[in-house]
Design an enzyme around this catalytic site. Structure first.
Site, PDB file in Angstrom:
ATOM      1  N   ASN A   1      -9.899   8.108  10.432  1.00 26.09           N
ATOM      2  CA  ASN A   1     -11.036   7.719   9.609  1.00 26.09           C
ATOM      3  C   ASN A   1     -10.972   6.214   9.436  1.00 26.09           C
ATOM      4  OD1 ASN A   1     -11.828  10.436   9.179  1.00 26.09           O
ATOM      5  ND2 ASN A   1     -10.307  10.633   7.549  1.00 26.09           N
TER       6      ASN A   1
ATOM      7  N   THR B   1      -9.283   6.763   2.897  1.00 27.34           N
ATOM      8  CA  THR B   1      -8.892   6.567   1.500  1.00 27.34           C
ATOM      9  C   THR B   1      -7.636   5.715   1.370  1.00 27.34           C
ATOM     10  OG1 THR B   1      -7.642   8.644   1.490  1.00 27.34           O
ATOM     11  CG2 THR B   1      -9.942   8.732   0.747  1.00 27.34           C
TER      12      THR B   1
ATOM     13  N   CYS C   1       0.848  -1.198   0.000  1.00 27.31           N
ATOM     14  CA  CYS C   1       0.000   0.000   0.000  1.00 27.31           C
ATOM     15  C   CYS C   1       0.881   1.245   0.000  1.00 27.31           C
ATOM     16  CB  CYS C   1      -0.966  -0.020   1.188  1.00 27.31           C
ATOM     17  SG  CYS C   1      -0.302   0.660   2.717  1.00 27.31           S
TER      18      CYS C   1
ATOM     19  N   HIS D   1      -3.859   5.035  10.104  1.00 28.29           N
ATOM     20  CA  HIS D   1      -3.106   6.285  10.281  1.00 28.29           C
ATOM     21  C   HIS D   1      -3.926   7.269  11.087  1.00 28.29           C
ATOM     22  CE1 HIS D   1      -5.451   6.682   6.554  1.00 28.29           C
ATOM     23  NE2 HIS D   1      -5.551   7.975   6.826  1.00 28.29           N
TER      24      HIS D   1
HETATM   25  P1  AMP Z   1      -7.698   9.289   4.964  1.00 28.28           P
HETATM   26  O1  AMP Z   1      -8.688  10.024   4.107  1.00 28.28           O
HETATM   27  O2  AMP Z   1      -8.005   9.356   6.422  1.00 28.28           O
HETATM   28  O3  AMP Z   1      -7.461   7.869   4.487  1.00 28.28           O
HETATM   29  O4  AMP Z   1      -6.351  10.086   4.818  1.00 28.28           O
HETATM   30  C1  AMP Z   1      -5.380   9.797   3.877  1.00 28.28           C
HETATM   31  C2  AMP Z   1      -4.464  10.988   3.860  1.00 28.28           C
HETATM   32  O5  AMP Z   1      -3.248  10.607   3.263  1.00 28.28           O
HETATM   33  C3  AMP Z   1      -5.022  12.183   3.063  1.00 28.28           C
HETATM   34  O6  AMP Z   1      -5.088  13.318   3.914  1.00 28.28           O
HETATM   35  C4  AMP Z   1      -3.985  12.356   1.953  1.00 28.28           C
HETATM   36  O7  AMP Z   1      -3.759  13.712   1.637  1.00 28.28           O
HETATM   37  C5  AMP Z   1      -2.761  11.704   2.542  1.00 28.28           C
HETATM   38  N1  AMP Z   1      -1.825  11.183   1.571  1.00 28.28           N
HETATM   39  C6  AMP Z   1      -2.096  10.378   0.516  1.00 28.28           C
HETATM   40  N2  AMP Z   1      -0.972  10.087  -0.161  1.00 28.28           N
HETATM   41  C7  AMP Z   1       0.037  10.720   0.495  1.00 28.28           C
HETATM   42  C8  AMP Z   1       1.439  10.815   0.278  1.00 28.28           C
HETATM   43  N3  AMP Z   1       2.059  10.186  -0.745  1.00 28.28           N
HETATM   44  N4  AMP Z   1       2.177  11.563   1.122  1.00 28.28           N
HETATM   45  C9  AMP Z   1       1.581  12.207   2.160  1.00 28.28           C
HETATM   46  N5  AMP Z   1       0.261  12.138   2.432  1.00 28.28           N
HETATM   47  C10 AMP Z   1      -0.503  11.420   1.599  1.00 28.28           C
HETATM   48 ZN    ZN Z   2       0.431  -0.503   4.382  1.00 29.65          ZN
END
Ligand code: AMP
Ligand code: ZN
Length: 110
Positions: free
Chosen positions: A83, A91, A2, A96
């Site tokens: 989330n 997403t 991932c 996290h």
């Molecule tokens: P969530 O919607 O809680 O799954 O949050 C996923 C978060 O990961 C979002 O705020 C994205 O902006 C962040 N995100 C996705 N890809 C990256 C990346 N390559 N580096 C830093 N943050 C990321």
């Molecule tokens: Zn992972």
């Protein structure tokens, strides 16, 4: 792997703000506030639904270090967000926690 496992492995660049043997914290690529940090366990855990007695030590470490990470970013008041699942807006399916701050936040999240 991932996307957050790729970041942990160093295959995708990130702006690291904290790292130890169990967790990694880096700046969110699409910040919603002046300070927006993502904290992840280095072991892949899908979501809060997958936390169990075998891996909860990662969650403990994350929360032990959140104050230090926040302080390193110059804040001592912030919101910690997780989330869990698609309907909650998760997403990236790697557990996290968002640390969001650096601005006066609204009183409610919904
Ligand atoms: P969530 O919607 O809680 O799954 O949050 C996923 C978060 O990961 C979002 O705020 C994205 O902006 C962040 N995100 C996705 N890809 C990256 C990346 N390559 N580096 C830093 N943050 C990321
Ligand atoms: Zn992972």
């Amino acid at each position: 792997m991932c996307i957050f496992c790729e970041i942990v492995a160093g295959n995708i660049p990130s702006t690291k703000v904290y790292e130890d043997d169990m967790i990694l914290a880096f700046k969110d690529i699409n910040p919603v506030a002046p300070i927006h940090i993502i904290v992840v366990p280095k072991e892949h855990i899908d979501s809060a639904n997958s936390v169990n007695t075998g891996n909860s030590k990662y969650v403990a470490r994350i929360f032990e270090k959140i104050p230090e990470i926040a302080k390193s970013q110059g804040i001592d008041s912030y919101r910690v967000i997780n989330n869990c699942g698609e309907n909650a807006g998760q997403t990236v399916m790697h557990l996290h926690f968002h640390i969001v701050g650096g601005v006066k936040l609204g009183e409610k999240i919904i």
